[in-house]
Scaffold this motif. Structure first.
Motif, PDB file in Angstrom:
ATOM      1  N   ALA A   1       0.829  -1.212   0.000  1.00 44.02           N
ATOM      2  CA  ALA A   1       0.000   0.000   0.000  1.00 44.02           C
ATOM      3  C   ALA A   1       0.859   1.257   0.000  1.00 44.02           C
ATOM      4  N   ASP A   2       1.934   1.242   0.742  1.00 45.82           N
ATOM      5  CA  ASP A   2       2.817   2.408   0.807  1.00 45.82           C
ATOM      6  C   ASP A   2       3.465   2.704  -0.536  1.00 45.82           C
ATOM      7  N   ARG A   3       3.774   1.655  -1.323  1.00 47.00           N
ATOM      8  CA  ARG A   3       4.385   1.860  -2.630  1.00 47.00           C
ATOM      9  C   ARG A   3       3.377   2.418  -3.635  1.00 47.00           C
ATOM     10  N   ILE A   4       2.110   2.067  -3.456  1.00 45.10           N
ATOM     11  CA  ILE A   4       1.067   2.540  -4.372  1.00 45.10           C
ATOM     12  C   ILE A   4       0.585   3.934  -3.990  1.00 45.10           C
ATOM     13  N   ALA A   5       0.719   4.311  -2.716  1.00 42.43           N
ATOM     14  CA  ALA A   5       0.168   5.562  -2.193  1.00 42.43           C
ATOM     15  C   ALA A   5       0.517   6.803  -3.028  1.00 42.43           C
ATOM     16  N   PRO A   6       1.754   6.956  -3.525  1.00 46.29           N
ATOM     17  CA  PRO A   6       2.060   8.160  -4.315  1.00 46.29           C
ATOM     18  C   PRO A   6       1.223   8.295  -5.582  1.00 46.29           C
ATOM     19  N   ALA A   7       0.612   7.209  -6.025  1.00 50.50           N
ATOM     20  CA  ALA A   7      -0.187   7.244  -7.257  1.00 50.50           C
ATOM     21  C   ALA A   7      -1.662   7.550  -6.990  1.00 50.50           C
ATOM     22  N   ILE A   8      -2.077   7.633  -5.755  1.00 53.58           N
ATOM     23  CA  ILE A   8      -3.499   7.836  -5.455  1.00 53.58           C
ATOM     24  C   ILE A   8      -3.987   9.143  -6.065  1.00 53.58           C
ATOM     25  N   ASP A   9      -5.071   9.051  -6.810  1.00 49.82           N
ATOM     26  CA  ASP A   9      -5.644  10.199  -7.512  1.00 49.82           C
ATOM     27  C   ASP A   9      -6.652  10.898  -6.600  1.00 49.82           C
ATOM     28  N   HIS A  10      -6.273  12.068  -6.107  1.00 58.49           N
ATOM     29  CA  HIS A  10      -7.143  12.791  -5.179  1.00 58.49           C
ATOM     30  C   HIS A  10      -8.126  13.700  -5.897  1.00 58.49           C
ATOM     31  N   GLY A  11      -8.149  13.641  -7.218  1.00 56.79           N
ATOM     32  CA  GLY A  11      -9.109  14.430  -7.972  1.00 56.79           C
ATOM     33  C   GLY A  11     -10.436  13.728  -8.165  1.00 56.79           C
ATOM     34  N   HIS A  12     -10.542  12.503  -7.656  1.00 59.96           N
ATOM     35  CA  HIS A  12     -11.777  11.734  -7.783  1.00 59.96           C
ATOM     36  C   HIS A  12     -12.192  11.193  -6.422  1.00 59.96           C
ATOM     37  N   GLN A  13     -13.417  10.703  -6.357  1.00 60.83           N
ATOM     38  CA  GLN A  13     -13.950  10.129  -5.127  1.00 60.83           C
ATOM     39  C   GLN A  13     -14.488   8.729  -5.380  1.00 60.83           C
ATOM     40  N   GLY A  14     -14.582   7.941  -4.319  1.00 59.72           N
ATOM     41  CA  GLY A  14     -15.217   6.628  -4.400  1.00 59.72           C
ATOM     42  C   GLY A  14     -14.573   5.705  -5.405  1.00 59.72           C
ATOM     43  N   GLU A  15     -15.411   5.004  -6.163  1.00 60.44           N
ATOM     44  CA  GLU A  15     -14.918   4.036  -7.144  1.00 60.44           C
ATOM     45  C   GLU A  15     -14.110   4.706  -8.252  1.00 60.44           C
ATOM     46  N   GLU A  16     -14.468   5.950  -8.573  1.00 60.17           N
ATOM     47  CA  GLU A  16     -13.706   6.660  -9.606  1.00 60.17           C
ATOM     48  C   GLU A  16     -12.271   6.910  -9.147  1.00 60.17           C
ATOM     49  N   ARG A  17     -12.081   7.151  -7.865  1.00 62.29           N
ATOM     50  CA  ARG A  17     -10.724   7.344  -7.350  1.00 62.29           C
ATOM     51  C   ARG A  17      -9.912   6.058  -7.504  1.00 62.29           C
ATOM     52  N   ILE A  18     -10.513   4.947  -7.164  1.00 62.55           N
ATOM     53  CA  ILE A  18      -9.807   3.664  -7.287  1.00 62.55           C
ATOM     54  C   ILE A  18      -9.459   3.393  -8.749  1.00 62.55           C
ATOM     55  N   ASP A  19     -10.411   3.626  -9.643  1.00 62.10           N
ATOM     56  CA  ASP A  19     -10.173   3.357 -11.055  1.00 62.10           C
ATOM     57  C   ASP A  19      -9.085   4.271 -11.617  1.00 62.10           C
ATOM     58  N   ALA A  20      -9.142   5.563 -11.255  1.00 59.46           N
ATOM     59  CA  ALA A  20      -8.133   6.503 -11.731  1.00 59.46           C
ATOM     60  C   ALA A  20      -6.761   6.171 -11.168  1.00 59.46           C
ATOM     61  N   THR A  21      -6.727   5.654  -9.945  1.00 61.58           N
ATOM     62  CA  THR A  21      -5.449   5.303  -9.330  1.00 61.58           C
ATOM     63  C   THR A  21      -4.832   4.082  -9.996  1.00 61.58           C
ATOM     64  N   VAL A  22      -5.657   3.176 -10.507  1.00 64.93           N
ATOM     65  CA  VAL A  22      -5.122   2.048 -11.274  1.00 64.93           C
ATOM     66  C   VAL A  22      -4.267   2.570 -12.414  1.00 64.93           C
ATOM     67  N   ASP A  23      -4.795   3.519 -13.178  1.00 66.40           N
ATOM     68  CA  ASP A  23      -4.044   4.088 -14.299  1.00 66.40           C
ATOM     69  C   ASP A  23      -2.815   4.856 -13.821  1.00 66.40           C
ATOM     70  N   ALA A  24      -2.989   5.654 -12.764  1.00 63.23           N
ATOM     71  CA  ALA A  24      -1.870   6.446 -12.249  1.00 63.23           C
ATOM     72  C   ALA A  24      -0.746   5.552 -11.754  1.00 63.23           C
ATOM     73  N   ASN A  25      -1.092   4.427 -11.156  1.00 61.70           N
ATOM     74  CA  ASN A  25      -0.072   3.509 -10.658  1.00 61.70           C
ATOM     75  C   ASN A  25       0.682   2.839 -11.806  1.00 61.70           C
ATOM     76  N   ILE A  26      -0.020   2.524 -12.874  1.00 59.59           N
ATOM     77  CA  ILE A  26       0.648   1.976 -14.061  1.00 59.59           C
ATOM     78  C   ILE A  26       1.680   2.975 -14.574  1.00 59.59           C
ATOM     79  N   ARG A  27       1.295   4.246 -14.660  1.00 59.28           N
ATOM     80  CA  ARG A  27       2.217   5.270 -15.136  1.00 59.28           C
ATOM     81  C   ARG A  27       3.413   5.427 -14.196  1.00 59.28           C
ATOM     82  N   LEU A  28       3.144   5.382 -12.897  1.00 59.25           N
ATOM     83  CA  LEU A  28       4.212   5.527 -11.914  1.00 59.25           C
ATOM     84  C   LEU A  28       5.253   4.430 -12.066  1.00 59.25           C
TER      85      LEU A  28
END
Length: 248
Positions: free
Chosen positions: A183-210
């Motif tokens: 979780a700590d390694r993924i944390a920098p990719a968390i997308d704070h521009g979205h909420q709920g399920e959209e945040r999780i989905d956006a973070t999937v993409d952000a983590n891939i980019r990271l």
């Protein structure tokens, strides 16, 4: 990854998959590998080791993965390179054409979703594609020792590791020790521009980019990226459609 996919990154079974093409170009973090990549000769394989030619450039490797995913999602798998002749030939050596760094999710096995067989892919798997020294070393081995022309970072829809990281940050609760590390390694990719399920989905993409960008910045890999011998590409697998598409 496929030209016949509609626009939009699915966040639910009702949304259609995106039209972004994994095969438009081979991308390394923010830098694109040009279409004029020099075609290097494939390493010599043992006589009779395979009927099909090994992809030798990033573009060829991406094209092969795209074709395999198309077969997979249309239920036309060929299950290549599983014959007795191939198994015997591979005893003397291997010449995979891609390293796929993917999540451990049991629904996303790279050899199946790309319809590849023995000796075709080197697969490295960790929850959320999290990088550590062992993962970095494994990816580097494929590139530096086996001259693999493509590294594909493959995330996926509804990633449990990403969900755990997002929910952990929101709740402030600590996860069991080794899971907290993920979780700590993924944390920098968390997308704070979205909420709920959209945040999780956006973070999937952000983590891939990271993860993709970190790999592309590794000095040994970057040297090959600069010459066009290697591409590091981010992609995502949709559970609802079985489509793999590129994440820019």
């Amino acid at each position: 990854m496929n030209t016949d996919s509609p626009t939009g990154s699915p966040q639910s079974p009702d949304r259609k998959p995106p039209r972004r093409l994994l095969l438009r170009s081979a991308v390394t973090g923010a830098a694109a590998v040009g279409t004029a990549v020099a075609a290097g000769a494939a390493p010599a394989a043992a006589a009779g080791s395979r009927a099909r030619k090994r992809p030798a450039t990033p573009e060829d490797a991406l094209r092969e993965l795209a074709a395999g995913n198309r077969r997979w999602r249309t239920y036309r798998e060929r299950h290549p390179d599983e014959t007795r002749a191939v198994r015997e030939a591979l005893v003397s050596g291997q010449h995979p054409f891609a390293v796929v760094l993917s999540c451990i999710d049991s629904r996303v096995p790279p050899e199946l979703v790309f319809d590849q067989g023995l000796g075709d892919l080197m697969t490295v798997r960790s929850a959320g594609q999290v990088l550590d020294e062992a993962v970095l070393g494994s990816v580097a081995y494929g590139v530096l020792e086996l001259d693999v022309p493509l590294v594909l970072v493959l995330g996926h829809q509804s990633c449990g590791a990403v969900r755990a990281a997002v929910e952990c940050e929101e709740s402030g609760e600590r996860l069991p020790a080794h899971i907290q590390y993920i979780a700590d390694r993924i944390a920098p990719a968390i997308d704070h521009g979205h909420q709920g399920e959209e945040r999780i989905d956006a973070t999937v993409d952000a983590n891939i980019r990271l993860v993709r960008d970190r790999l592309a910045s590794e000095p040994d890999l970057a040297a090959r990226l600069s010459t066009g011998r290697l591409a590091v590409v981010g992609a995502r697998y949709e559970l609802t459609s079985q489509l793999v598409h590129r994440v820019d």
